[in-house]
Every structure is written in C-alpha cells, then in structure tokens.
Motif scaffolding. Structure first.
Motif, mmCIF file in Angstrom:
data_model
loop_
_atom_site.group_PDB
_atom_site.id
_atom_site.type_symbol
_atom_site.label_atom_id
_atom_site.label_comp_id
_atom_site.label_asym_id
_atom_site.label_seq_id
_atom_site.Cartn_x
_atom_site.Cartn_y
_atom_site.Cartn_z
ATOM 1 N N PRO A 80 0.846 -1.207 -0.026
ATOM 2 C CA PRO A 80 -0.229 0.070 -0.160
ATOM 3 C C PRO A 80 0.780 1.204 0.144
ATOM 4 C CG PRO A 80 -0.670 -1.611 1.485
ATOM 5 C CD PRO A 80 0.726 -1.999 1.310
ATOM 6 N N ALA A 81 0.561 2.316 -0.782
ATOM 7 C CA ALA A 81 1.165 3.381 -0.734
ATOM 8 C C ALA A 81 1.284 4.129 0.594
ATOM 9 C CB ALA A 81 0.466 4.310 -1.770
ATOM 10 N N GLY A 82 2.431 4.622 1.008
ATOM 11 C CA GLY A 82 2.559 5.311 2.089
ATOM 12 C C GLY A 82 2.898 4.398 3.255
ATOM 13 N N GLU A 83 2.760 3.121 3.134
ATOM 14 C CA GLU A 83 2.889 2.100 4.116
ATOM 15 C C GLU A 83 4.283 1.270 3.875
ATOM 16 O OE1 GLU A 83 -0.808 0.000 5.447
ATOM 17 O OE2 GLU A 83 -1.925 1.507 4.479
ATOM 18 N N MET B 22 7.929 -3.245 5.462
ATOM 19 C CA MET B 22 9.020 -3.979 5.209
ATOM 20 C C MET B 22 9.809 -3.950 6.690
ATOM 21 S SD MET B 22 10.313 -2.888 1.685
ATOM 22 C CE MET B 22 10.093 -1.363 1.753
ATOM 23 N N ALA B 23 9.771 -3.015 7.666
ATOM 24 C CA ALA B 23 10.441 -3.013 8.822
ATOM 25 C C ALA B 23 9.982 -4.103 9.915
ATOM 26 C CB ALA B 23 10.216 -1.497 9.360
ATOM 27 N N ASP B 24 8.503 -4.144 9.493
ATOM 28 C CA ASP B 24 7.934 -5.144 10.574
ATOM 29 C C ASP B 24 8.354 -6.578 10.119
ATOM 30 O OD1 ASP B 24 5.499 -5.673 12.603
ATOM 31 O OD2 ASP B 24 5.246 -7.001 10.783
ATOM 32 N N LEU B 25 8.537 -6.820 8.831
ATOM 33 C CA LEU B 25 8.864 -8.033 8.429
ATOM 34 C C LEU B 25 10.425 -8.393 8.894
ATOM 35 C CD1 LEU B 25 7.670 -7.856 4.765
ATOM 36 C CD2 LEU B 25 6.816 -9.467 6.453
ATOM 37 N N LEU B 26 11.120 -7.429 8.881
ATOM 38 C CA LEU B 26 12.507 -7.628 9.345
ATOM 39 C C LEU B 26 12.625 -7.699 10.693
ATOM 40 C CD1 LEU B 26 14.861 -4.890 7.634
ATOM 41 C CD2 LEU B 26 14.573 -7.377 7.308
ATOM 42 N N ASN C 181 14.368 11.021 0.631
ATOM 43 C CA ASN C 181 13.771 11.680 -0.825
ATOM 44 C C ASN C 181 14.889 11.477 -1.822
ATOM 45 O OD1 ASN C 181 11.553 12.522 0.770
ATOM 46 N ND2 ASN C 181 12.747 14.114 1.575
ATOM 47 N N TRP C 182 14.296 11.302 -3.091
ATOM 48 C CA TRP C 182 15.073 11.092 -4.103
ATOM 49 C C TRP C 182 15.536 12.223 -5.126
ATOM 50 C CZ3 TRP C 182 17.420 6.219 -4.169
ATOM 51 C CH2 TRP C 182 17.072 5.272 -3.263
ATOM 52 N N ALA C 183 14.584 13.046 -4.908
ATOM 53 C CA ALA C 183 14.803 14.218 -6.038
ATOM 54 C C ALA C 183 14.418 15.559 -5.482
ATOM 55 C CB ALA C 183 14.232 13.855 -7.529
ATOM 56 N N PRO C 184 15.120 16.703 -5.667
ATOM 57 C CA PRO C 184 16.295 16.579 -6.607
ATOM 58 C C PRO C 184 17.610 16.431 -6.278
ATOM 59 C CG PRO C 184 15.691 18.918 -5.982
ATOM 60 C CD PRO C 184 14.511 17.882 -5.347
ATOM 61 N N SER C 185 17.691 16.402 -5.001
ATOM 62 C CA SER C 185 19.039 15.631 -4.283
ATOM 63 C C SER C 185 18.369 14.993 -3.019
ATOM 64 C CB SER C 185 19.798 16.668 -3.843
ATOM 65 O OG SER C 185 19.344 17.753 -2.834
ATOM 66 N N ARG C 186 19.446 14.011 -2.639
ATOM 67 C CA ARG C 186 19.064 13.122 -1.485
ATOM 68 C C ARG C 186 18.722 13.941 -0.101
ATOM 69 N NH1 ARG C 186 19.951 7.298 -1.101
ATOM 70 N NH2 ARG C 186 18.041 7.406 -0.611
ATOM 71 N N SER C 187 17.894 13.619 0.503
ATOM 72 C CA SER C 187 17.523 14.426 1.843
ATOM 73 C C SER C 187 16.862 13.309 2.791
ATOM 74 C CB SER C 187 16.859 15.487 1.752
ATOM 75 O OG SER C 187 15.554 15.469 0.985
ATOM 76 N N THR C 188 16.870 13.581 3.879
ATOM 77 C CA THR C 188 16.392 12.525 4.979
ATOM 78 C C THR C 188 14.936 12.740 4.977
ATOM 79 O OG1 THR C 188 18.447 12.464 6.102
ATOM 80 C CG2 THR C 188 16.432 11.836 7.643
ATOM 81 N N ASN C 189 14.075 11.832 5.040
ATOM 82 C CA ASN C 189 12.487 11.906 4.914
ATOM 83 C C ASN C 189 12.429 11.184 6.445
ATOM 84 O OD1 ASN C 189 9.975 11.230 5.200
ATOM 85 N ND2 ASN C 189 9.700 11.263 3.181
ATOM 86 N N GLU C 190 12.416 12.115 7.718
ATOM 87 C CA GLU C 190 11.744 11.740 8.978
ATOM 88 C C GLU C 190 10.762 10.879 9.298
ATOM 89 O OE1 GLU C 190 12.799 14.469 12.092
ATOM 90 O OE2 GLU C 190 14.792 15.185 11.160
ATOM 91 N N GLU C 191 9.773 11.142 8.234
ATOM 92 C CA GLU C 191 8.597 10.556 8.524
ATOM 93 C C GLU C 191 8.635 8.972 8.215
ATOM 94 O OE1 GLU C 191 3.919 10.182 6.614
ATOM 95 O OE2 GLU C 191 5.417 11.962 6.105
ATOM 96 N N HIS C 192 9.293 8.753 7.308
ATOM 97 C CA HIS C 192 9.807 7.295 6.828
ATOM 98 C C HIS C 192 10.632 6.787 7.891
ATOM 99 C CE1 HIS C 192 8.767 8.171 2.095
ATOM 100 N NE2 HIS C 192 7.806 7.901 2.745
#
Length: 357
Positions: free
Chosen positions: A141-144, A149-153, A273-284
C-alpha cells in the motif's frame, strides 16, 4: 610497465587484500562475467520441470531483466510456480540452503513464499533450480511500504536461532562466489573495481582510488548482534509484496545468519527523498523504527555504528554499477548511492534519535 604487467600488479594487490592465492585472485577477477550472467532457456526449463515433477508446465515467463534466471511457470494442472535456475557457479548446496530457510520460515508461520514441493531443488543443465509457489499479489500500500518492510525485518530478526538456518547471510550474492555475511559485499565490491582497474582513464583515476579506499575501510558490521537476515528487503515488489493474506517477503537467496543491523541499515538508507537531491525523510525513518522495535531493540553499539554500516550495500551497488558502465563505455552517474554523505549522516542521526525516544 605494460598493460598486462599493470593487471598482474592489480591481481597481486587483490590477492593480498582478499586473502587469496594469486591464481584464486586471477579467477576472481577474470571469471566475473561467467559467474554473474546466466540466461537459461525457458523451453528447456519447462521440459525439465515436466520430467522432474510430473506437472503440466505450459509456459515459462522471465520476470526480470536483471534476474534473468527467474521464471513464472504457468501450469495446465494447477497454480503457477516460480522457478529460479541459478547461475551454474552457485553451488547446489547453497540453493538447498535457500530451501532450508523457507522450511524454517514456514514452521514459524513467517510470511514468506513457500516451497512448491518437498523436493524443491533439482539439477538442470548444471544449474540448481529452486521451485516455489507463485504468490498472487499487489504492490504494498502506498505510504505504508517502509513500515511493512520494517515489521517483516523485525519479525525475522526476532526468530529463535536454529542450526538448520545458521549459514552466513546478508550479502547480495550477485556473484555466487561472494555469498555470506555483509563483508562479502565489500569483497565483491573490490573485485568489481579491481577487474576494471586498468581500464580507468586518467581523468577518473582520483575518484576511482577514493572509491577503492572507501570500500577497503568500510565497517562490515562484524561483531554486532546477529539474527536470521533476509539480505535484501528494501525493494518492493521485487522482495516484498502484498499477498492475499497480507505482506509476503520473497527472494531469499541472500538469507542466512549475520549482523541484523546490516538488514535494517539498508532499509533505512532507502527511506530518503530521491529528487532533486537526496535528503532525509524523518516520517519514513520514524515509521521504520516504530515498526521494527515492536520486535527488536538495537544495542548502543549498533546505534553508534549505524551510519558506517549504512554504507555497505550502497558501496556494493556503486562498485557493480561502475564496472558495468565502464565495460559498456558509458559514464557512470550513480554516485547518489553514496552521496551526499550528509544524507547518510542525517538519516542515521534521525534513526538514532527515534530509537532513543
């Protein structure tokens, strides 16, 4: 020194850095293509499966341009299978190890693909073939996705130790001679680079040498707490899908016992975040940490080494891509796997903060 002499010098260096004899190091570098690339014939595979298992195998569809040995097998007498006809360089015993991991996961009701039959590994033209049930699926599901994947790990790393699945794991293993713990990714990276050392032009030499040193000095996560690793649980739908009863982890070639942080670090690396340059996504990042720590809490040493361990798989990806592009005569433009360093530093810092809250 001649070009041949330069290569001999590279081979001697490679032997010293990887603990091999000269002849072993030479084979390591010169045999890469034969070990990695394998495109089995789908029609011949169908005949093999009919003869081996007595099934009505009617069509073999290659599922990936990257994993050219993975097929969906449609049947006239039942549900589809997946057949992985691994490169001949991958030992039969290693593929039997894949089957052992899947049996263990089924015993513990872990959401993974299941073996298609009890005797799921066979020999096909010198290649070991593993057959599993095809998972009817949709995308996560989008956004989840990251939380799933973290739960699976986390669930995987929390499983009890069992001798039947104690083989070393965690390395990508595109080169079958470099399967095992995450350190093998770094040794494979050295091989990818050393194999093309004499082809690097003067304009690119400084950056190439910097990359070599990064690989040599990388933290291989040795000595950290261990668990059963998947080895590559980041990419959906290649390694995680939504089946009829919930998420399912697939593609267990890289699985085995190893430092659990390497698995988690690669997932965290992919949260940005992948574009325009890599940056940390704290929500993820927070979603990954929240889901994972339902099952596992990291130690202080793991948190301290997280940033360094996050480089293992990205360095490997840069090395394999660098060799590929140089051999194809095109400029390499995937430095974003390891750049900017501020991205990895800030993502690791965000994960440490989330774990310590």
């Amino acid at each position: 020194m001649t070009k041949d002499g330069n290569f001999k010098k590279v081979v001697r260096r490679h032997a010293k850095e990887t603990g091999q004899r000269y002849t072993e190091a030479l084979t390591d570098l010169e045999g890469l293509n034969d070990r990695i690339h394998h495109e089995p014939d789908g029609d011949r595979l169908l005949v093999h499966l009919r003869d081996r298992y007595g099934i009505d195998a009617v069509a073999a569809t290659r599922l990936s341009v990257h994993k050219t040995y993975v097929f969906r097998i449609d049947r006239g007498d039942g549900a589809p299978w997946i057949a992985r006809a691994f490169p001949p360089a991958r030992p039969f015993s290693d593929v039997e190890g894949d089957a052992a991991v899947l049996r263990f996961l089924e015993q513990h009701d872990y959401p993974a693909e299941r073996l298609a039959v009890d005797d799921a590994v066979s020999d096909f033209d010198g290649s070991a073939v593993l057959v599993t049930e095809f998972v009817e699926h949709t995308a996560l599901p989008a956004g989840e996705g990251f939380a799933i994947m973290a739960d699976l790990l986390g669930r995987l790393h929390a499983l009890p130790f069992d001798e039947s699945v104690s083989r070393p794991g965690g390395a990508s293993g595109e080169d079958p001679s470099r399967m095992g713990t995450p350190r093998q990714d770094l040794l494979a990276g050295l091989a990818f680079l050393d194999a093309v050392d004499t082809k690097v032009g003067a304009a690119d030499r400084e950056r190439f040498e910097q990359l070599l040193e990064q690989v040599r000095s990388a933290d291989d996560a040795d000595g950290l707490p261990e668990g059963l690793l998947h080895g590559n649980l980041l990419h959906a739908p290649d390694h995680a899908v939504m089946g009829p009863n919930g998420p399912v982890a697939i593609n267990w070639k890289a699985s085995g016992r190893g430092p659990r942080l390497a698995d988690l670090a690669f997932l965290l690396w992919g949260t940005g975040n992948w574009a325009p340059s890599r940056s940390t996504n704290e929500e993820h990042v927070n979603a990954v940490v929240t889901a994972y720590r339902k099952h596992v809490e990291l130690t202080d040493e793991e948190l301290d080494r997280l940033e360094a361990v996050m480089y293992i798989r990205p360095l490997y990806l840069v090395c394999i891509g660098y060799r590929r592009d140089l051999m194809n005569g095109v400029p390499f433009d995937e430095w974003w796997f390891i750049e900017p360093p501020e991205y990895i530093a800030s993502t690791a810092a965000a994960a440490r903060a989330a774990f310590r809250r």
